[in-house]
Design a protein around this motif. Structure first.
Motif, short mmCIF file in Angstrom:
data_model
loop_
_atom_site.label_atom_id
_atom_site.label_comp_id
_atom_site.label_asym_id
_atom_site.label_seq_id
_atom_site.Cartn_x
_atom_site.Cartn_y
_atom_site.Cartn_z
N ARG A 56 -11.74 36.56 54.44
CA ARG A 56 -12.29 36.88 52.96
C ARG A 56 -12.72 35.66 52.35
NH1 ARG A 56 -11.53 41.88 50.38
NH2 ARG A 56 -10.49 43.56 51.50
N LYS A 57 -11.81 34.54 52.13
CA LYS A 57 -12.32 33.40 51.55
C LYS A 57 -13.33 32.66 52.50
CE LYS A 57 -10.17 28.89 50.53
NZ LYS A 57 -8.90 28.16 50.45
N VAL A 58 -13.26 32.84 53.59
CA VAL A 58 -14.64 31.95 54.52
C VAL A 58 -15.76 32.76 54.12
CG1 VAL A 58 -15.31 31.30 56.45
CG2 VAL A 58 -13.13 30.96 55.92
N ALA A 59 -15.62 34.05 54.29
CA ALA A 59 -16.94 34.92 53.92
C ALA A 59 -17.39 34.74 52.31
CB ALA A 59 -16.71 36.17 54.18
N GLY A 60 -16.50 34.83 51.58
CA GLY A 60 -16.88 34.59 50.27
C GLY A 60 -17.60 33.23 49.83
N GLY A 61 -17.31 32.34 50.71
CA GLY A 61 -17.98 31.03 50.42
C GLY A 61 -19.42 30.87 50.91
N VAL A 62 -19.68 31.82 51.64
CA VAL A 62 -21.14 32.11 52.42
C VAL A 62 -22.10 32.50 51.36
CG1 VAL A 62 -22.57 32.81 54.22
CG2 VAL A 62 -20.09 32.16 54.58
N THR A 63 -23.33 31.58 51.10
CA THR A 63 -24.17 32.04 50.01
C THR A 63 -25.51 32.04 50.71
OG1 THR A 63 -24.43 29.66 49.46
CG2 THR A 63 -22.82 31.21 48.18
N GLY A 64 -25.72 31.47 51.90
CA GLY A 64 -27.08 31.48 52.55
C GLY A 64 -27.26 32.36 53.55
N ALA A 65 -28.49 33.03 53.64
CA ALA A 65 -28.76 34.17 54.63
C ALA A 65 -28.86 33.48 55.97
CB ALA A 65 -30.15 34.58 54.25
N GLY A 66 -28.65 34.11 56.79
CA GLY A 66 -28.56 33.65 58.35
C GLY A 66 -27.23 32.96 58.85
N VAL A 67 -26.17 33.06 58.02
CA VAL A 67 -24.90 32.78 58.60
C VAL A 67 -24.22 33.66 59.24
CG1 VAL A 67 -22.95 31.42 57.87
CG2 VAL A 67 -24.72 30.76 56.74
N TRP A 68 -23.39 33.39 60.28
CA TRP A 68 -22.83 34.47 61.15
C TRP A 68 -21.31 34.16 61.07
CZ3 TRP A 68 -24.82 38.77 64.26
CH2 TRP A 68 -26.26 38.81 64.22
N LEU A 69 -20.59 35.46 60.78
CA LEU A 69 -19.22 35.32 61.31
C LEU A 69 -18.69 35.90 62.48
CD1 LEU A 69 -17.50 36.57 57.95
CD2 LEU A 69 -18.06 34.32 58.71
N LYS A 70 -18.00 35.40 63.50
CA LYS A 70 -17.45 36.01 64.68
C LYS A 70 -16.11 35.91 64.41
CE LYS A 70 -21.12 35.78 66.62
NZ LYS A 70 -22.31 37.05 67.32
N VAL A 71 -15.50 37.04 64.47
CA VAL A 71 -13.95 37.42 64.24
C VAL A 71 -13.45 38.42 65.29
CG1 VAL A 71 -12.42 38.47 62.35
CG2 VAL A 71 -14.33 37.44 61.53
#
Length: 218
Positions: A56-71
């Motif tokens: 949640r913390k890492v995802a909440g810090g993302v503000t730019g489109a085109g950034v991916w998460l791999k969980v």
């Protein structure tokens, strides 16, 4: 397998020509440099060891489109941790491994098909061309020491169920073994899982892919 996520990330960046991964307290950040895939954050915990608060913390810090998460957890679970603007692939991927040995089975293409293998920049690619010269199947492998990442394995639908996927995988496997790799690693799709398991691969963890599209997307 200890270090399986690091092994996958290390080989993936070689396979895709991405930037060297940056170590984070929770995993890795990789710059990819594409419009729809600017960078990715890869968490190194698996399954129940994944920390909801950290994601949640890492995802909440993302503000730019085109950034991916791999969980490495189920999409139904991870999707509930992400806020507005995130697209979550509903189909889980699978982080998979296999002990590598040279294949004793035939790796040539079936009659009428053409098999070609070449290596550039530490990546070996395999092409299976159909009788008319069009693409039938392909794949690539990036050995990085004792591990090798198998990547972008695909068989064109019109040429499926003819053993071409197995030809590609066994050819890549022999290349990896010849370069000293002892363990294969890949991130597979539900469609490819059956092929990989038939060839001896084992699922280490489910994989959720999520992309930030912006708060106003869709």
């Amino acid at each position: 397998m200890d270090g399986v996520v690091q092994a996958w990330v290390t080989g993936w960046v070689v396979s895709r020509g991405a930037a060297a991964p940056e170590r984070e307290p929770w995993g890795f950040t990789v710059d990819v440099g594409q419009v729809a895939h600017v960078s990715r954050h890869v968490f190194d915990a698996l399954g129940d060891d994944v920390d909801e608060g950290v994601v949640r913390k890492v995802a909440g810090g993302v503000t730019g489109a085109g950034v991916w998460l791999k969980v490495f957890h189920d999409p139904e679970v991870v999707g509930g941790w992400l806020g507005e603007g995130w697209w979550v692939d509903p189909e889980p991927g699978f982080l998979m491994t296999v002990p590598l040995t040279a294949s004793a089975q035939r790796t040539g293409a079936p009659p009428g098909y053409r098999l070609r293998t070449w290596s550039v920049g530490g990546v070996t690619r395999v092409l299976v061309a159909a009788p008319d010269g069009s693409l039938a199947a392909r794949g690539q492998v990036a050995p990085t020491g004792r591990t090798a990442v198998f990547d972008q394995i695909a068989t064109v639908p019109a040429h499926q169920r003819r053993g071409l996927g197995s030809v590609v995988m066994r050819t890549l496997q022999n290349v990896a073994v010849g370069m000293g790799a002892e363990t294969g690693v890949l991130a597979g799709t539900p469609a490819g899982r059956g092929l990989y398991e038939a060839l001896g691969w084992h699922v280490e963890a489910p994989l959720t892919s999520a992309k930030f599209e912006g708060p106003n997307a869709g």
